[in-house]
Design a protein around this motif. Structure first.
Motif, PDB file in Angstrom:
ATOM      1  N   SER A   9       0.846  -1.199   0.000  1.00  0.00           N
ATOM      2  CA  SER A   9       0.000   0.000   0.000  1.00  0.00           C
ATOM      3  C   SER A   9       0.880   1.246   0.000  1.00  0.00           C
ATOM      4  O   SER A   9       1.669   1.465   0.930  1.00  0.00           O
ATOM      5  CB  SER A   9      -0.902   0.004   1.242  1.00  0.00           C
ATOM      6  OG  SER A   9      -1.283   1.333   1.559  1.00  0.00           O
ATOM      7  N   ALA A  11      -0.143   4.337   0.266  1.00  0.00           N
ATOM      8  CA  ALA A  11      -0.592   5.282   1.294  1.00  0.00           C
ATOM      9  C   ALA A  11      -0.010   4.881   2.657  1.00  0.00           C
ATOM     10  O   ALA A  11       0.379   5.741   3.460  1.00  0.00           O
ATOM     11  CB  ALA A  11      -2.109   5.331   1.336  1.00  0.00           C
ATOM     12  N   ARG A  14       3.662   5.876   2.788  1.00  0.00           N
ATOM     13  CA  ARG A  14       3.853   7.278   3.199  1.00  0.00           C
ATOM     14  C   ARG A  14       3.912   7.393   4.720  1.00  0.00           C
ATOM     15  O   ARG A  14       4.769   8.077   5.267  1.00  0.00           O
ATOM     16  CB  ARG A  14       2.662   8.134   2.752  1.00  0.00           C
ATOM     17  CG  ARG A  14       2.406   8.191   1.294  1.00  0.00           C
ATOM     18  CD  ARG A  14       1.038   8.850   1.048  1.00  0.00           C
ATOM     19  NE  ARG A  14       0.641   8.757  -0.330  1.00  0.00           N
ATOM     20  CZ  ARG A  14      -0.598   8.920  -0.770  1.00  0.00           C
ATOM     21  NH1 ARG A  14      -1.576   9.179   0.088  1.00  0.00           N
ATOM     22  NH2 ARG A  14      -0.883   8.823  -2.044  1.00  0.00           N
ATOM     23  N   HIS A  38      -9.180  -5.628   4.330  1.00  0.00           N
ATOM     24  CA  HIS A  38      -9.529  -4.224   4.634  1.00  0.00           C
ATOM     25  C   HIS A  38     -11.039  -3.999   4.546  1.00  0.00           C
ATOM     26  O   HIS A  38     -11.515  -2.887   4.747  1.00  0.00           O
ATOM     27  CB  HIS A  38      -8.793  -3.284   3.674  1.00  0.00           C
ATOM     28  CG  HIS A  38      -9.079  -3.526   2.222  1.00  0.00           C
ATOM     29  ND1 HIS A  38      -8.882  -4.750   1.609  1.00  0.00           N
ATOM     30  CD2 HIS A  38      -9.546  -2.704   1.251  1.00  0.00           C
ATOM     31  CE1 HIS A  38      -9.210  -4.658   0.329  1.00  0.00           C
ATOM     32  NE2 HIS A  38      -9.620  -3.434   0.085  1.00  0.00           N
ATOM     33  N   ILE A  52      -6.556   1.327   3.566  1.00  0.00           N
ATOM     34  CA  ILE A  52      -5.291   1.250   4.304  1.00  0.00           C
ATOM     35  C   ILE A  52      -4.515   2.527   3.997  1.00  0.00           C
ATOM     36  O   ILE A  52      -4.473   2.919   2.821  1.00  0.00           O
ATOM     37  CB  ILE A  52      -4.491   0.006   3.824  1.00  0.00           C
ATOM     38  CG1 ILE A  52      -5.282  -1.293   4.030  1.00  0.00           C
ATOM     39  CG2 ILE A  52      -3.138  -0.074   4.494  1.00  0.00           C
ATOM     40  CD1 ILE A  52      -5.515  -1.676   5.467  1.00  0.00           C
ATOM     41  N   PRO A  53      -3.928   3.224   4.947  1.00  0.00           N
ATOM     42  CA  PRO A  53      -3.672   2.797   6.314  1.00  0.00           C
ATOM     43  C   PRO A  53      -4.680   3.383   7.314  1.00  0.00           C
ATOM     44  O   PRO A  53      -5.524   4.201   6.978  1.00  0.00           O
ATOM     45  CB  PRO A  53      -2.307   3.446   6.574  1.00  0.00           C
ATOM     46  CG  PRO A  53      -2.439   4.773   5.869  1.00  0.00           C
ATOM     47  CD  PRO A  53      -3.250   4.487   4.636  1.00  0.00           C
ATOM     48  N   GLN A  64      -6.778   8.282   6.654  1.00  0.00           N
ATOM     49  CA  GLN A  64      -6.313   9.178   5.593  1.00  0.00           C
ATOM     50  C   GLN A  64      -4.838   9.538   5.847  1.00  0.00           C
ATOM     51  O   GLN A  64      -4.504  10.283   6.776  1.00  0.00           O
ATOM     52  CB  GLN A  64      -7.174  10.441   5.464  1.00  0.00           C
ATOM     53  CG  GLN A  64      -8.509  10.175   4.803  1.00  0.00           C
ATOM     54  CD  GLN A  64      -8.403   9.845   3.300  1.00  0.00           C
ATOM     55  OE1 GLN A  64      -7.407  10.126   2.648  1.00  0.00           O
ATOM     56  NE2 GLN A  64      -9.430   9.215   2.775  1.00  0.00           N
ATOM     57  N   SER A  65      -3.979   9.053   4.980  1.00  0.00           N
ATOM     58  CA  SER A  65      -2.539   9.175   5.225  1.00  0.00           C
ATOM     59  C   SER A  65      -2.083  10.623   5.430  1.00  0.00           C
ATOM     60  O   SER A  65      -1.251  10.892   6.301  1.00  0.00           O
ATOM     61  CB  SER A  65      -1.747   8.527   4.088  1.00  0.00           C
ATOM     62  OG  SER A  65      -2.007   9.177   2.865  1.00  0.00           O
ATOM     63  N   HIS A 104      -2.855   9.314  -7.192  1.00  0.00           N
ATOM     64  CA  HIS A 104      -3.145   8.079  -6.464  1.00  0.00           C
ATOM     65  C   HIS A 104      -4.608   7.623  -6.516  1.00  0.00           C
ATOM     66  O   HIS A 104      -4.882   6.450  -6.800  1.00  0.00           O
ATOM     67  CB  HIS A 104      -2.649   8.207  -5.014  1.00  0.00           C
ATOM     68  CG  HIS A 104      -2.856   6.980  -4.202  1.00  0.00           C
ATOM     69  ND1 HIS A 104      -3.968   6.804  -3.398  1.00  0.00           N
ATOM     70  CD2 HIS A 104      -2.143   5.849  -4.092  1.00  0.00           C
ATOM     71  CE1 HIS A 104      -3.897   5.620  -2.816  1.00  0.00           C
ATOM     72  NE2 HIS A 104      -2.799   5.022  -3.213  1.00  0.00           N
ATOM     73  N   ASN A 108      -5.965   3.679  -7.735  1.00  0.00           N
ATOM     74  CA  ASN A 108      -6.129   2.826  -6.564  1.00  0.00           C
ATOM     75  C   ASN A 108      -6.654   1.442  -6.978  1.00  0.00           C
ATOM     76  O   ASN A 108      -7.256   1.287  -8.037  1.00  0.00           O
ATOM     77  CB  ASN A 108      -7.136   3.513  -5.638  1.00  0.00           C
ATOM     78  CG  ASN A 108      -6.989   3.063  -4.229  1.00  0.00           C
ATOM     79  OD1 ASN A 108      -6.223   2.143  -3.952  1.00  0.00           O
ATOM     80  ND2 ASN A 108      -7.717   3.684  -3.343  1.00  0.00           N
TER      81      ASN A 108
HETATM   82  N1  GSH Z   1      -6.608   8.844   0.387  1.00  0.00           N
HETATM   83  C1  GSH Z   1      -6.349   7.662   1.149  1.00  0.00           C
HETATM   84  C2  GSH Z   1      -6.110   6.523   0.210  1.00  0.00           C
HETATM   85  C3  GSH Z   1      -5.984   5.217   0.927  1.00  0.00           C
HETATM   86  C4  GSH Z   1      -6.004   4.084  -0.068  1.00  0.00           C
HETATM   87  O1  GSH Z   1      -6.586   4.199  -1.142  1.00  0.00           O
HETATM   88  N2  GSH Z   1      -5.375   2.969   0.291  1.00  0.00           N
HETATM   89  C5  GSH Z   1      -5.345   1.868  -0.616  1.00  0.00           C
HETATM   90  C6  GSH Z   1      -4.025   1.152  -0.544  1.00  0.00           C
HETATM   91  S1  GSH Z   1      -2.740   2.232  -1.100  1.00  0.00           S
HETATM   92  C7  GSH Z   1      -6.448   0.909  -0.278  1.00  0.00           C
HETATM   93  O2  GSH Z   1      -6.731   0.663   0.871  1.00  0.00           O
HETATM   94  N3  GSH Z   1      -7.085   0.369  -1.305  1.00  0.00           N
HETATM   95  C8  GSH Z   1      -8.107  -0.572  -1.118  1.00  0.00           C
HETATM   96  C9  GSH Z   1      -9.008  -0.666  -2.287  1.00  0.00           C
HETATM   97  O3  GSH Z   1      -8.801   0.062  -3.254  1.00  0.00           O
HETATM   98  O4  GSH Z   1      -9.918  -1.499  -2.220  1.00  0.00           O
HETATM   99  C10 GSH Z   1      -5.128   7.867   2.057  1.00  0.00           C
HETATM  100  O5  GSH Z   1      -4.283   8.691   1.691  1.00  0.00           O
HETATM  101  O6  GSH Z   1      -5.037   7.230   3.111  1.00  0.00           O
END
Ligand code: GSH
Length: 212
Positions: A9, A11, A14, A38, A52-53, A64-65, A104, A108
């Protein structure tokens, strides 16, 4: 602190970098995206967005990262991830948001799955989509860094900032999806320097206990 993370992941990558820069100790709790960990009720109680995370810090469940990184900055100001001067802070945040809001979210996992499963795209279609949005985002970011990175070691000036924390995971992902990075020499140079720093190195996906 407990970080709900997954090695791949970006995010979470980061937040791992930011925690390392701040010297904050944390335990990793892995939630495998490929196994939909998740999306379980247990995890949705931690992060209702099912993303995540999430960070369990100082008695707070944070998601939210960027919000997590800002929280770390406010509660653990040293070393700083934002410059002091308001316009400089805005510029650093603009670079971070260029990654977090413009690149991003379009690439995703759930977006790529939707393209594949609902819109019938094959690997070529999905990869073309992915590379298009990386190129769109990196074109502008390259110009921003050319203007703001004085030594091509950091995104802004010659010190570490939140923009660096966001850049490295996005470049990592771009390489994974075989994006052409040759038009972005400044991004590549800054990334190469940042990767030599221990806080970034130990946050890399390959260095995580759940890496497969
Ligand atoms: N804007 C969110 C984005 C979080 C995000 O999209 N995480 C991804 C992994 S990098 C995730 O959990 N994806 C799950 C999915 O798309 O089902 C942040 O910055 O935390």
């Amino acid at each position: 602190m407990n970080l709900y993370t997954f090695f791949r992941s970006s995010a979470a990558f980061r937040v791992r970098i930011a925690l390392n820069i701040k010297g904050a100790k944390y335990d990793s709790i892995s939630k495998a995206l490929g196994k939909n960990e998740h999306r379980t009720d247990e995890y949705l109680a931690i992060n209702p967005q099912g993303l995540i995370p999430a960070l369990d810090a100082d008695g707070h469940l944070l998601s939210q990262s960027l919000a997590i990184i800002e929280y770390l900055e406010e509660t653990r100001p040293t070393p700083p991830l934002l410059p002091k001067e308001p316009a400089a802070r805005a510029k650093v945040r603009a670079m971070a948001l260029a990654v977090a809001c413009e690149i991003h979210p379009l690439n995703n996992l759930r977006v790529l799955n939707y393209l594949r499963q609902e819109l019938g795209q094959n690997d070529d279609g999905v990869n073309t989509w992915y590379r298009h949005w990386v190129a769109e985002g990196f074109q502008g970011l390259e110009i921003m860094l050319r203007e703001s990175s004085s030594t091509k070691r950091y995104c802004y000036g010659d010190s570490l900032s939140m923009a660096d924390v966001l850049l490295v995971p996005q470049i990592y992902n771009a390489r994974r999806f075989k994006c052409d990075l040759s038009p972005y020499p400044t991004l590549v140079a800054v990334d190469a320097h940042l990767q030599t720093l221990p806080a970034f190195e130990s946050a890399r996906p390959e260095a995580q206990p759940d890496a497969v």
